[in-house]
Design an enzyme around this catalytic site. Sequence first.
Site, mmCIF file in Angstrom:
data_model
loop_
_atom_site.group_PDB
_atom_site.id
_atom_site.type_symbol
_atom_site.label_atom_id
_atom_site.label_comp_id
_atom_site.label_asym_id
_atom_site.label_seq_id
_atom_site.Cartn_x
_atom_site.Cartn_y
_atom_site.Cartn_z
ATOM 1 N N GLU A 79 -28.790 0.831 -38.280
ATOM 2 C CA GLU A 79 -27.938 0.120 -37.325
ATOM 3 C C GLU A 79 -26.528 0.702 -37.303
ATOM 4 O O GLU A 79 -25.941 0.894 -36.231
ATOM 5 C CB GLU A 79 -27.898 -1.373 -37.649
ATOM 6 C CG GLU A 79 -29.220 -2.090 -37.457
ATOM 7 C CD GLU A 79 -29.718 -2.086 -36.018
ATOM 8 O OE1 GLU A 79 -28.894 -2.064 -35.081
ATOM 9 O OE2 GLU A 79 -30.949 -2.112 -35.826
ATOM 10 N N ASN A 115 -24.959 2.720 -34.115
ATOM 11 C CA ASN A 115 -23.704 2.298 -33.469
ATOM 12 C C ASN A 115 -22.789 3.498 -33.240
ATOM 13 O O ASN A 115 -22.168 3.614 -32.184
ATOM 14 C CB ASN A 115 -22.978 1.246 -34.306
ATOM 15 C CG ASN A 115 -23.505 -0.150 -34.068
ATOM 16 O OD1 ASN A 115 -24.354 -0.386 -33.205
ATOM 17 N ND2 ASN A 115 -23.001 -1.092 -34.847
ATOM 18 N N ARG A 144 -29.595 -2.251 -24.915
ATOM 19 C CA ARG A 144 -29.096 -2.579 -26.250
ATOM 20 C C ARG A 144 -29.152 -4.088 -26.491
ATOM 21 O O ARG A 144 -28.831 -4.873 -25.612
ATOM 22 C CB ARG A 144 -27.647 -2.095 -26.416
ATOM 23 C CG ARG A 144 -27.524 -0.611 -26.333
ATOM 24 C CD ARG A 144 -27.988 -0.005 -27.641
ATOM 25 N NE ARG A 144 -28.487 1.334 -27.422
ATOM 26 C CZ ARG A 144 -29.375 1.925 -28.199
ATOM 27 N NH1 ARG A 144 -29.864 1.307 -29.239
ATOM 28 N NH2 ARG A 144 -29.785 3.130 -27.947
#
Length: 149
Positions: free
Chosen positions: A50, A54, A108
Amino acid sequence: MKQQSSNEALLRFPSCSANEGFARAAAACFVAQLDPTLEEVNDIKTAVSEAVTNCIVHAYPNSLGVVQMRLRLFEDRTVEIVVKDTGVGIEDVDKARSPLFTTGGEERSGMGFTIMESFMDTVRVRSRPGRGTTVVMRRRISRRMGAPA
């Protein structure tokens, strides 16, 4: 007093999507020296995924940049993973950390920080618009029965 690390590694790689898997695998291999459970390894891999995603999607939306990942182990069996970019930064960190908030478009989920927080003991985020973002995640690895001290 600052805690002294017992081992550490520093990785730098381009913000291309192929390197998300590399970062996951590197974190899993590094933390393996603490003999974590499969669940602990999977949690750490997911949090790293994650954080790195990002950087790839949000920090450098229209270009390649550099992602830096620092891994450190401490005597108390804590692993610290720092994922850093020098991309666009986050205007409002509190807002970005709220579930379902995203700047990445409809594909997303906006759950990246929420997922990191659910799998790690602590997650700290520092960011400056135009200067980049640093995510510091920590997780204490349990000592298994019969494991060496």
